[in-house]
Design a protein around this motif. Structure first.
Motif, PDB file in Angstrom:
ATOM      1  N   ALA A 132       1.180  -1.039   0.396  1.00 43.20           N
ATOM      2  CA  ALA A 132       0.050   0.158   0.485  1.00 43.20           C
ATOM      3  C   ALA A 132       1.000   1.288  -0.129  1.00 43.20           C
ATOM      4  O   ALA A 132       0.150   2.609  -1.128  1.00 43.20           O
ATOM      5  N   GLY A 191       0.374   4.104  -2.764  1.00 43.33           N
ATOM      6  CA  GLY A 191       0.205   5.788  -2.327  1.00 43.33           C
ATOM      7  C   GLY A 191       1.339   6.508  -2.486  1.00 43.33           C
ATOM      8  O   GLY A 191       1.505   7.605  -3.392  1.00 43.33           O
ATOM      9  N   LEU A 219      -2.515   9.217  -0.342  1.00 42.36           N
ATOM     10  CA  LEU A 219      -3.075   8.414   0.779  1.00 42.36           C
ATOM     11  C   LEU A 219      -4.417   7.332   0.699  1.00 42.36           C
ATOM     12  O   LEU A 219      -4.585   6.302   0.477  1.00 42.36           O
ATOM     13  N   THR A 220      -5.515   8.346  -0.286  1.00 41.06           N
ATOM     14  CA  THR A 220      -6.196   7.556  -0.848  1.00 41.06           C
ATOM     15  C   THR A 220      -6.404   6.334  -1.441  1.00 41.06           C
ATOM     16  O   THR A 220      -7.010   4.813  -1.155  1.00 41.06           O
ATOM     17  N   VAL A 268      -4.786   3.098   1.018  1.00 41.52           N
ATOM     18  CA  VAL A 268      -5.626   2.873   1.885  1.00 41.52           C
ATOM     19  C   VAL A 268      -6.703   1.596   0.738  1.00 41.52           C
ATOM     20  O   VAL A 268      -7.586   0.696   1.169  1.00 41.52           O
ATOM     21  N   VAL A 297      -4.911  -1.361   0.714  1.00 40.04           N
ATOM     22  CA  VAL A 297      -5.078  -2.409   1.632  1.00 40.04           C
ATOM     23  C   VAL A 297      -6.935  -2.875   1.661  1.00 40.04           C
ATOM     24  O   VAL A 297      -6.593  -3.778   2.510  1.00 40.04           O
ATOM     25  N   ILE A 298      -7.469  -2.203   1.560  1.00 41.65           N
ATOM     26  CA  ILE A 298      -8.982  -2.971   2.316  1.00 41.65           C
ATOM     27  C   ILE A 298      -9.012  -3.979   0.346  1.00 41.65           C
ATOM     28  O   ILE A 298     -10.090  -4.438   1.168  1.00 41.65           O
TER      29      ILE A 298
END
Length: 251
Positions: A43, A47, A60-61, A64, A67-68
């Motif tokens: 991630a 990023g 950053l988005t 995230v 990871v999800i």
């Protein structure tokens, strides 16, 4: 029944147990911790790339989201959709004949956590028989690269050191021993081992960092040629406890 030597000093709790000195190597060897480290590292790379190309907030988005997505993918793969690897199927087929001789073989068993959850760790084959209790990790490696060891402490597949595989196999066996010992009310040793398919293994059985390493085709011989240490009653009792303690990944 043989007793486990925990390796702790007299009067002091062993490392890795409550009250003992935390072992960072054992922590890193946990499959769930290792997967989260890789997930976070992946991630972070995603990023950074998005932050350089577009904007830090977009980066950053993207991290995230990565990871999800990976977490959801792994959860779905483990939700009743487990499939044994070719190496696991080979070992399972090889060991199937042992059940007629009083052995108990549990395939693809998840390792419970202390908080009543289930870790990402898996014991490919938990074997209970007259010669003891074994956690076998079935591995399929590139047959073009040689397998070698250095001073019984380092295992190599070509230029690649396989310390992570040894650490994971040892962690799985230690967890199996700990949980079975709690369930049985006495110490149950569990020997870690790695069965290798693909490349030629230039020895019968080599113990590397306390993990037995051998050619996958010799797994059955490896189990049967060891000294007998358990009675039929002890084998049946441990097998019954193991079936309750370690849930099947196939369910």
């Amino acid at each position: 029944m043989a007793m486990i030597d925990r390796g702790g000093a007299r009067g002091q709790p062993p490392e890795g147990e409550p009250g003992g000195k935390p072992d960072f190597r054992e922590l890193i060897a946990r499959p769930d911790v290792r997967r989260w480290i890789l997930r976070v590292a992946f991630a972070a790379v995603i990023g950074m790339l998005f932050a350089i190309v577009f904007d830090p907030r977009i980066g950053l988005t993207a991290a995230v989201v990565a990871v999800i997505v990976d977490t959801v993918r792994r959860a779905r793969a483990g939700d009743g959709g487990y499939r044994a690897s070719p190496a696991e199927r080979k070992t399972a087929k090889q060991l199937s004949g042992l059940t007629k001789k009083g052995w108990h073989i549990l395939h693809a068993r998840a390792i419970p956590r202390d908080d009543d959850g289930v870790s990402d760790g898996q014991i490919d084959h938990l074997v209970i028989g007259p010669t003891g209790v074994f956690a076998i990790d079935s591995e399929s490696w590139d047959k073009r690269l040689p397998v070698r060891t250095l001073s019984h402490m380092r295992l190599f597949h070509g230029p690649f050191e396989k310390k992570d595989r040894l650490d994971e196999a040892r962690w799985e066996a230690n967890q199996a021993s700990r949980l079975l010992s709690l369930a049985m009310g006495q110490e149950i040793p569990v020997q870690p081992s790695v069965a290798i398919y693909g490349p030629s293994v230039p020895w019968r059985v080599m113990t590397v960092r306390n993990v037995d390493v051998y050619s996958g085709g010799k797994a059955r011989t490896y189990l049967r040629k060891r000294p007998k240490v358990l009675t039929d009653e002890e084998v049946a009792g441990i097998a019954a406890a193991a079936a309750k303690v370690f849930p099947s990944k196939f369910d």
